[in-house]
Design a protein around this motif. Sequence first.
Motif, PDB file in Angstrom:
ATOM      1  N   TYR A  21       0.840  -1.194   0.000  1.00  0.00           N
ATOM      2  CA  TYR A  21       0.000   0.000   0.000  1.00  0.00           C
ATOM      3  C   TYR A  21       0.875   1.243   0.000  1.00  0.00           C
ATOM      4  O   TYR A  21       1.771   1.387   0.828  1.00  0.00           O
ATOM      5  N   ALA A  23       0.320   5.187   0.429  1.00  0.00           N
ATOM      6  CA  ALA A  23      -0.616   6.263   0.747  1.00  0.00           C
ATOM      7  C   ALA A  23       0.037   7.575   0.346  1.00  0.00           C
ATOM      8  O   ALA A  23       0.924   8.074   1.029  1.00  0.00           O
ATOM      9  N   GLN A  25       0.051  11.357   0.030  1.00  0.00           N
ATOM     10  CA  GLN A  25      -0.619  12.511   0.631  1.00  0.00           C
ATOM     11  C   GLN A  25      -0.075  13.838   0.098  1.00  0.00           C
ATOM     12  O   GLN A  25      -0.418  14.896   0.608  1.00  0.00           O
ATOM     13  N   GLN A  52      -4.861  10.427  -0.723  1.00  0.00           N
ATOM     14  CA  GLN A  52      -5.701  10.828   0.396  1.00  0.00           C
ATOM     15  C   GLN A  52      -5.260  12.190   0.921  1.00  0.00           C
ATOM     16  O   GLN A  52      -4.188  12.680   0.563  1.00  0.00           O
ATOM     17  N   ARG A  63      -3.328   4.111   7.289  1.00  0.00           N
ATOM     18  CA  ARG A  63      -4.112   3.693   6.122  1.00  0.00           C
ATOM     19  C   ARG A  63      -3.823   2.236   5.765  1.00  0.00           C
ATOM     20  O   ARG A  63      -4.731   1.493   5.336  1.00  0.00           O
ATOM     21  N   TYR A  66      -5.747   0.183   8.152  1.00  0.00           N
ATOM     22  CA  TYR A  66      -7.162   0.357   7.824  1.00  0.00           C
ATOM     23  C   TYR A  66      -7.566  -0.521   6.643  1.00  0.00           C
ATOM     24  O   TYR A  66      -8.611  -1.189   6.668  1.00  0.00           O
ATOM     25  N   GLU A  67      -6.737  -0.546   5.594  1.00  0.00           N
ATOM     26  CA  GLU A  67      -7.059  -1.326   4.402  1.00  0.00           C
ATOM     27  C   GLU A  67      -7.025  -2.819   4.681  1.00  0.00           C
ATOM     28  O   GLU A  67      -7.908  -3.571   4.256  1.00  0.00           O
ATOM     29  N   TRP A 440     -11.174   7.045  11.892  1.00  0.00           N
ATOM     30  CA  TRP A 440     -10.265   7.123  10.741  1.00  0.00           C
ATOM     31  C   TRP A 440     -11.045   7.121   9.421  1.00  0.00           C
ATOM     32  O   TRP A 440     -10.634   7.760   8.451  1.00  0.00           O
ATOM     33  N   THR A 441     -12.184   6.439   9.380  1.00  0.00           N
ATOM     34  CA  THR A 441     -13.043   6.504   8.197  1.00  0.00           C
ATOM     35  C   THR A 441     -13.452   7.955   7.924  1.00  0.00           C
ATOM     36  O   THR A 441     -13.436   8.432   6.788  1.00  0.00           O
ATOM     37  N   TYR A 444     -10.421  10.039   6.700  1.00  0.00           N
ATOM     38  CA  TYR A 444     -10.074   9.739   5.300  1.00  0.00           C
ATOM     39  C   TYR A 444     -11.162  10.199   4.322  1.00  0.00           C
ATOM     40  O   TYR A 444     -10.964  10.149   3.100  1.00  0.00           O
TER      41      TYR A 444
END
Length: 446
Positions: A21, A23, A25, A52, A63, A66-67, A440-441, A444
Amino acid sequence: LKNLQALAADVSSLETLDAIYVADQGTDLVESRDGFEQVAKDLGDKLHYIKQPNLGGAGGFTRGLYEVAGHTATEHANVLFMDDDVLLEPDLVIRMTAFSNRAANPIIVGGQMLNLFHPNQLHVGAEYARLNTLEPGQPVEHSLTTADLLGVDEETLKPNRQERRLDAGYNGWWSCLIPYEVVQATGYPMPFFFQWDDAEYSYRARAHGFPTVTLPGAGVWHADFHMKDWDEWHRYFNLRNSIITAALHSPFNLNLLSRVLLAQLVRYLLGMQYGLSATLIKAVEDFLEGPEILRDGGVEAMQEIRRIRDQYPETKRHKATDVPGIASNDIGIINSAPPPSRTAVVLIKRLLDQTRGRHRYGLGAVPADEAHWWHTSLFGTVVVTDANQDGVRVRSYDRAKTLDLAKRGIRVIQRLRKEGAAVQERYLSAVPELTSRENWTRLYGL
């Protein structure tokens, strides 16, 4: 991009990974770089490229958790955090994963950091934080520290060895493996933006029964910490988040903490670091605001501290050959004396001299590693080299700023002593919500 290319080129490491992953930013996107299209093809379905909002290191690392946790079939996974700016040896992936999979119980497995500009040098074998005095990066007893791994021990004259078992308090997220079982029990990281997110998470995990191991022989090369300048905007997050972490995981002795902060403030003011003094004051003020300060993940705080610091000229970096108002041939390097044997006496003397406008030197230059408060406070104006050696900053004594910042600093530290215990309870109560998947949802924007 270089680290993705390194993984794509190492078959054994790539086979160990189920997913990668990224991320992103930033505004200078990774996908816009030459070479990204090819490495994306090489990595195939394993690469998950995510754009994001900028939520700092904490938001980027989280993240990944989270994923992975979003897959309903997840029962076990090893999630390996890694900084984007490290020099990666891909075999790290195999070593850390193998160690984690063979542990009797789930543990956090940290990779070591080696100094990029001194490639044989280990940063620290294992570290912990003195939480109540806001001191991260403390070497565990018997740990190798800034040691040449190809050299010899100065006492025994035998080769430096790392095999001794050490118990780490936490591990930096330059490379750190967190099993999914830890996330299930502990929750997600705090939305700290960055700084102290790694330490806070490890201490919270330990409270749930998951220790941290820093694994010898597994590491990455990261820019040497001593070449990072302390007087930057991110110092706000370091201070604010360290106080929050102390509130969550230490006895939180407010008398001790107040003395620590007051001592820092006095040193900054003596050293004519007015922007850094304002940074400390803002960090304490925002801690006292309570957990609401973390609601946006740190975006507003980042913008505000940059605005505040921009008001102080000594926070600006200049080329060493182009210092405003000062010709380079007018400046001579004036080296520091050894540390004073009677610190309190020297501190009082420096304070009195500054208050009366007495300066031993009108103008001079000082190297970064000699810019101690007891030395820089001797100058009316001092040109200080940055730790990264890229430029200099000009500090000039300003009586009005000194008195104003001193008054403000004393007021907010007194507030901390009076209100700190009540604010601590608010942070403790807010942890489940702040570290939840739902929070966190929201951050994001999902």
